[in-house]
Design a protein around this motif. Sequence first.
Motif, mmCIF file in Angstrom:
data_model
loop_
_atom_site.group_PDB
_atom_site.id
_atom_site.type_symbol
_atom_site.label_atom_id
_atom_site.label_comp_id
_atom_site.label_asym_id
_atom_site.label_seq_id
_atom_site.Cartn_x
_atom_site.Cartn_y
_atom_site.Cartn_z
ATOM 1 N N HIS A 70 -6.340 -2.042 0.661
ATOM 2 C CA HIS A 70 -5.641 -1.251 1.840
ATOM 3 C C HIS A 70 -3.921 -1.425 1.808
ATOM 4 O O HIS A 70 -3.286 -0.274 1.892
ATOM 5 N N GLU A 71 -3.565 -2.653 1.528
ATOM 6 C CA GLU A 71 -2.009 -2.837 1.480
ATOM 7 C C GLU A 71 -1.385 -2.039 0.352
ATOM 8 O O GLU A 71 -0.445 -1.297 0.569
ATOM 9 N N VAL A 72 -1.945 -2.066 -0.760
ATOM 10 C CA VAL A 72 -1.536 -1.221 -2.106
ATOM 11 C C VAL A 72 -1.453 0.337 -1.877
ATOM 12 O O VAL A 72 -0.370 0.874 -1.970
ATOM 13 N N ALA A 73 -2.586 0.828 -0.905
ATOM 14 C CA ALA A 73 -2.687 2.168 -0.788
ATOM 15 C C ALA A 73 -1.748 2.596 0.145
ATOM 16 O O ALA A 73 -1.073 3.627 0.248
ATOM 17 N N ARG A 74 -1.610 1.574 1.447
ATOM 18 C CA ARG A 74 -0.852 1.889 2.308
ATOM 19 C C ARG A 74 0.995 2.028 1.761
ATOM 20 O O ARG A 74 1.805 2.753 2.268
ATOM 21 N N SER A 75 1.273 1.284 0.921
ATOM 22 C CA SER A 75 2.499 1.031 0.245
ATOM 23 C C SER A 75 2.804 2.235 -0.580
ATOM 24 O O SER A 75 4.032 2.758 -0.531
ATOM 25 N N ALA A 76 1.785 2.917 -1.229
ATOM 26 C CA ALA A 76 2.025 4.059 -2.038
ATOM 27 C C ALA A 76 2.011 5.146 -0.910
ATOM 28 O O ALA A 76 3.070 6.168 -1.306
ATOM 29 N N ALA A 77 1.469 5.070 0.145
ATOM 30 C CA ALA A 77 1.567 6.306 1.059
ATOM 31 C C ALA A 77 2.879 6.170 1.716
ATOM 32 O O ALA A 77 3.328 7.386 2.231
ATOM 33 N N ALA A 78 3.662 4.975 1.737
ATOM 34 C CA ALA A 78 4.909 5.078 2.282
ATOM 35 C C ALA A 78 5.616 5.769 1.745
ATOM 36 O O ALA A 78 6.894 6.356 2.139
ATOM 37 N N GLY A 79 5.510 6.244 0.401
ATOM 38 C CA GLY A 79 6.489 7.000 -0.420
ATOM 39 C C GLY A 79 6.249 8.508 -0.151
ATOM 40 O O GLY A 79 6.703 9.203 -1.027
ATOM 41 N N GLU A 80 5.326 8.835 0.468
ATOM 42 C CA GLU A 80 4.733 10.268 0.877
ATOM 43 C C GLU A 80 5.024 10.741 2.386
ATOM 44 O O GLU A 80 3.955 10.565 3.046
ATOM 45 N N PRO A 81 6.366 10.651 2.704
ATOM 46 C CA PRO A 81 6.368 10.830 4.544
ATOM 47 C C PRO A 81 5.853 12.122 4.825
ATOM 48 O O PRO A 81 5.228 12.275 6.156
ATOM 49 N N ASP A 82 5.651 13.117 4.045
ATOM 50 C CA ASP A 82 4.976 14.371 4.685
ATOM 51 C C ASP A 82 3.634 14.160 4.875
ATOM 52 O O ASP A 82 3.201 14.590 5.909
#
Length: 238
Positions: free
Chosen positions: A174-186
């Motif tokens: 989950h942490e890794v996925a959230r970190s990746a999603a942080a680079g997609e603000p839209d």
Amino acid sequence: MARGDASDAPRVDPEELWLRPARPRRGRPPAFSREAIAAAAVALADAEGLGAVTMRRVASEIGAGAMSLYSYVPDKETLVELMIDHVSGEHVVPGLPTGDWRADLKAVAHAQRALMLRHPWLPAALPGRRTLGPRTLDFLEVVLAALRPTRLDGGARLEVFSLLTGFVAGHVAHEVARSAAAGEPDRAAAEARYLAAVAADGGHPELAEVLAAPARPTTPDETFARLLDRMVDGLDAG
């Protein structure tokens, strides 16, 4: 990290893998070692993900022919077993056991999380496998010793270790996925709008209450520690 159920584990023979040395065919002196092969595969997975690890790519990384690699490692499932055991040697949990089994379990979980964050492919590699390599069993021995002060029998101690490892693996994924999603603000903004619309429709009052509560401004480390406390402190040692 010995984890998973025997019924869904890949068919890797532990006697063949761990008790018999890998030797190339026709009695030639070995040009490579399983240790070097595992290290190359781990480096590749760290850089490009587990999907990038193929027998051909690993052979190329160590300067071997693809077919010659099969003399040391018969298939990718065996290679992944070697990779898991290879990184299991990186666990650092000094001073265990201390006699305080809850504190020891938390120390183990923090060590597992640090390992999985260094090797983000590891959480996806663990489910369905029962890795029984020497480094994995050394780590398991430490955990079982830490759980000795409990009144749990051997099987229950193994279950606690499996539960802890599963919790850490799921959290790190989950942490890794959230970190990746942080680079997609839209995408994050779209998700927030969607949840706000669902909460406003009146059909999900519990969800609406949760979403209306102030967000907790915590770091990933603090979030992990809080959830770990809830899980470990809730374990029954009887």
